[in-house]
Structures are given as C-alpha cells and as structure tokens.
Design a protein around this motif. Structure first.
Motif, PDB file in Angstrom:
ATOM      1  N   UNK A  46       0.753  -1.117  -0.206  1.00 26.36           N
ATOM      2  CA  UNK A  46      -0.078   0.128  -0.051  1.00 26.36           C
ATOM      3  C   UNK A  46       0.825   1.175   0.072  1.00 26.36           C
ATOM      4  N   UNK A  47       0.703   2.069  -0.982  1.00 27.08           N
ATOM      5  CA  UNK A  47       1.718   3.283  -1.088  1.00 27.08           C
ATOM      6  C   UNK A  47       1.515   4.149  -0.117  1.00 27.08           C
ATOM      7  N   UNK A  48       0.269   4.526   0.107  1.00 23.51           N
ATOM      8  CA  UNK A  48      -0.183   5.455   1.334  1.00 23.51           C
ATOM      9  C   UNK A  48      -0.214   6.941   1.097  1.00 23.51           C
ATOM     10  N   UNK A  49       0.474   7.266  -0.172  1.00 27.12           N
ATOM     11  CA  UNK A  49       0.670   8.730  -0.301  1.00 27.12           C
ATOM     12  C   UNK A  49       0.628   8.979  -1.815  1.00 27.12           C
ATOM     13  N   UNK A  50      -0.577   8.429  -2.568  1.00 22.86           N
ATOM     14  CA  UNK A  50      -0.520   8.773  -4.166  1.00 22.86           C
ATOM     15  C   UNK A  50      -1.122  10.231  -4.325  1.00 22.86           C
ATOM     16  N   UNK A  51      -0.251  10.892  -4.948  1.00 24.01           N
ATOM     17  CA  UNK A  51      -0.725  12.227  -5.353  1.00 24.01           C
ATOM     18  C   UNK A  51       0.318  12.592  -6.762  1.00 24.01           C
ATOM     19  N   UNK A  52      -0.125  13.629  -7.342  1.00 22.38           N
ATOM     20  CA  UNK A  52       0.828  13.942  -8.516  1.00 22.38           C
ATOM     21  C   UNK A  52       2.125  14.108  -8.385  1.00 22.38           C
ATOM     22  N   UNK A  53       2.598  14.795  -7.386  1.00 23.48           N
ATOM     23  CA  UNK A  53       3.930  14.894  -6.935  1.00 23.48           C
ATOM     24  C   UNK A  53       4.680  13.443  -6.835  1.00 23.48           C
ATOM     25  N   UNK A  54       3.963  12.567  -6.522  1.00 24.06           N
ATOM     26  CA  UNK A  54       4.717  11.032  -6.428  1.00 24.06           C
ATOM     27  C   UNK A  54       4.590  10.333  -7.946  1.00 24.06           C
ATOM     28  N   UNK A  55       3.997  10.921  -8.927  1.00 23.71           N
ATOM     29  CA  UNK A  55       4.215  10.328 -10.228  1.00 23.71           C
ATOM     30  C   UNK A  55       5.054  10.926 -10.933  1.00 23.71           C
ATOM     31  N   UNK A  56       6.047  10.114 -11.390  1.00 23.62           N
ATOM     32  CA  UNK A  56       7.117  10.887 -12.303  1.00 23.62           C
ATOM     33  C   UNK A  56       6.928  10.135 -13.752  1.00 23.62           C
ATOM     34  N   UNK A  57       7.507  10.901 -14.592  1.00 24.20           N
ATOM     35  CA  UNK A  57       7.289  10.788 -16.029  1.00 24.20           C
ATOM     36  C   UNK A  57       8.422  10.593 -16.914  1.00 24.20           C
ATOM     37  N   UNK A  58       8.627   9.421 -17.504  1.00 29.87           N
ATOM     38  CA  UNK A  58       9.826   9.203 -18.371  1.00 29.87           C
ATOM     39  C   UNK A  58       9.941  10.018 -19.547  1.00 29.87           C
ATOM     40  N   UNK A  59      10.787   9.754 -20.383  1.00 30.27           N
ATOM     41  CA  UNK A  59      10.985  10.345 -21.632  1.00 30.27           C
ATOM     42  C   UNK A  59       9.795  10.215 -22.528  1.00 30.27           C
ATOM     43  N   UNK A  60       9.178   9.189 -22.347  1.00 27.21           N
ATOM     44  CA  UNK A  60       7.871   9.048 -23.139  1.00 27.21           C
ATOM     45  C   UNK A  60       6.751   9.310 -22.571  1.00 27.21           C
ATOM     46  N   UNK A  61       6.670  10.131 -21.502  1.00 34.52           N
ATOM     47  CA  UNK A  61       5.664  10.557 -20.644  1.00 34.52           C
ATOM     48  C   UNK A  61       4.795   9.545 -20.033  1.00 34.52           C
ATOM     49  N   UNK A  62       5.528   8.407 -19.781  1.00 32.29           N
ATOM     50  CA  UNK A  62       4.933   7.136 -19.287  1.00 32.29           C
ATOM     51  C   UNK A  62       5.126   7.240 -17.621  1.00 32.29           C
ATOM     52  N   UNK A  63       4.023   6.907 -16.650  1.00 33.35           N
ATOM     53  CA  UNK A  63       4.120   7.163 -15.489  1.00 33.35           C
ATOM     54  C   UNK A  63       4.945   6.303 -14.667  1.00 33.35           C
ATOM     55  N   UNK A  64       5.638   6.697 -13.745  1.00 34.47           N
ATOM     56  CA  UNK A  64       6.200   5.697 -12.548  1.00 34.47           C
ATOM     57  C   UNK A  64       5.777   6.103 -11.215  1.00 34.47           C
ATOM     58  N   UNK A  65       5.388   5.492 -10.577  1.00 34.30           N
ATOM     59  CA  UNK A  65       4.971   5.671  -9.251  1.00 34.30           C
ATOM     60  C   UNK A  65       6.062   5.519  -8.312  1.00 34.30           C
ATOM     61  N   UNK A  66       6.189   6.692  -7.600  1.00 26.41           N
ATOM     62  CA  UNK A  66       7.603   7.018  -6.756  1.00 26.41           C
ATOM     63  C   UNK A  66       7.365   7.201  -5.398  1.00 26.41           C
TER      64      UNK A  66
END
Length: 226
Positions: A46-66
C-alpha cells in the motif's frame, strides 16, 4: 525521470500542455502500477501517498509511481494492516480519520482524487479557497453535477481547447467517483479500474459520496440539486 513529476505538467502553466491521449496513457499507467503493487507483488504494497508529486514521467511521458517512504505491507494471508496516520491532505480516504486498520482501498481513493486533477488541470481544492462560499466549487462536486447534465466540456482542462475523447473523459470521471466512495467496500480494486479504463467493462454513474453530499448542503440544512 527526464520529465519530472506529474504535478509540474498539470498544475503549472507552460508552453507544453499534456494532450488528452497522453493524459489517458498516464491514468492507465498509474492504474496498472497500483494494480501490480496491490495484487501481483509477493506482499501487497500500500503506497499510502498517491498524489501527482509522487508520479514521475519518463522520456515517453509514461508514469512511474515513486516515493515509497510512507508505504506499508500486508502479507497475502491478511486483508488489513493497522498503521500510523500518513498521507497528504486532499488525497486521504475517510477511514484514515477513524483510526481503523487500512486496506489497499486507501490508495484507490487517492487515485480517484488524482484523476479529477488530471482531467481538470488544477487542484481539486485550491488552498486559497478557504471561505465557505468556495466549497461549492470543489471539483468532484462539479463532476457529479455536470455528468448528470452531459456537460463534459466545462470539466476538462481548458488548455486542451476541447480536443479530447468524450467517451474516455466520461469513463475517467465515473471511475474517479467510484474510487472515492465513502465506504471502502464500494470502491473497486485497481484491477477492476484497469478493466474499465481499457473499455473491457462498463460502469454506471455512481452516487454522490456522503462527504461530498454534506459539502453541498446549504447552511440551513437543505441540499443543492445535482
């Protein structure tokens, strides 16, 4: 990640605006990532802190949960875990406030709140809107009202200049409302969310969560119509 975090792209004005296709790719990518964490890892995470600041985007703008600093684990033989209060205001599921043991549905709730922000291109509840007169502008409430009225154009980020897939936008809004139901048992699993986003299953428009219904009440106790 080369393109930074999601919040930089949806909240800050700039020359590059995420188009609808990219936003939908991001929505689906986050959903698949959470589904993996909840249901495919050796232990449920359980991540417990899903928010836009914790979603990173790679070179293809594909999301990575961080940023798993607040994450907690549940063994596969258990369904809940009792943990200390954690997360970010604006994305917290109601059960955090009750002090009960949590489930992966707290991430589902946060994901729903993030969906609203990806759609609109702004915070659900801006910090500067502190007066009670601004509560009716709370974006999830607008979604419920305008979905009933088939008024999607006013919900989608105006920077897209009405260039978006109408059916996908409705689908995302319905999924978001499904995810933020007050009762965790009425929220979907993330694998169910993925199926809906991929168009494999359909859902009806969900009822307004009780918390949002309370927000729409006038001071005299009567409710606004939606």
């Amino acid at each position: 990640m080369s393109n930074g975090s999601l919040d930089c792209h949806i909240f800050k004005s700039g020359d590059v605006v995420l188009n609808w296709e990219t936003r939908y790719q991001i929505v689906l990518g986050i959903a698949k990532g959470l589904s993996y964490l909840h249901q495919s890892c050796r232990e449920c995470i359980i991540h417990c802190d899903i928010k836009p600041e914790n979603i990173l985007l790679d070179a293809s703008l594909f999301p990575k949960i961080a940023d798993f600093g607040m994450a907690t684990f549940i063994g596969r033989n258990f369904s809940r875990v009792l943990t200390t209060f954690r997360g970010t205001i604006g994305y917290l599921a109601p059960e955090w406030l009750s002090g009960i043991a949590i489930t992966p549905k707290v991430d589902v709730y946060s994901f729903g709140m993030v969906l609203f922000e990806i759609i609109s291109g702004r915070r659900n509840s801006p910090q500067e809107n502190s007066g009670t007169s601004d509560l009716v502008e709370y974006f999830p409430i607008q979604v419920i009202s305008k979905l009933h009225g088939e008024d999607m154009q006013s919900l989608v980020d105006p920077r897209l200049q009405d260039i978006f897939d109408l059916e996908q936008a409705k689908r995302v809004c319905k999924v978001a409302l499904w995810c933020i139901q007050d009762n965790e048992s009425q929220r979907p699993t993330m694998s169910e969310v993925v199926q809906v986003l991929e168009g494999l299953t359909e859902i009806d428009l969900l009822p307004m969560p009780r918390l949002l219904a309370a927000i729409t009440e006038h001071p005299n106790g009567t409710e606004t119509s939606v």
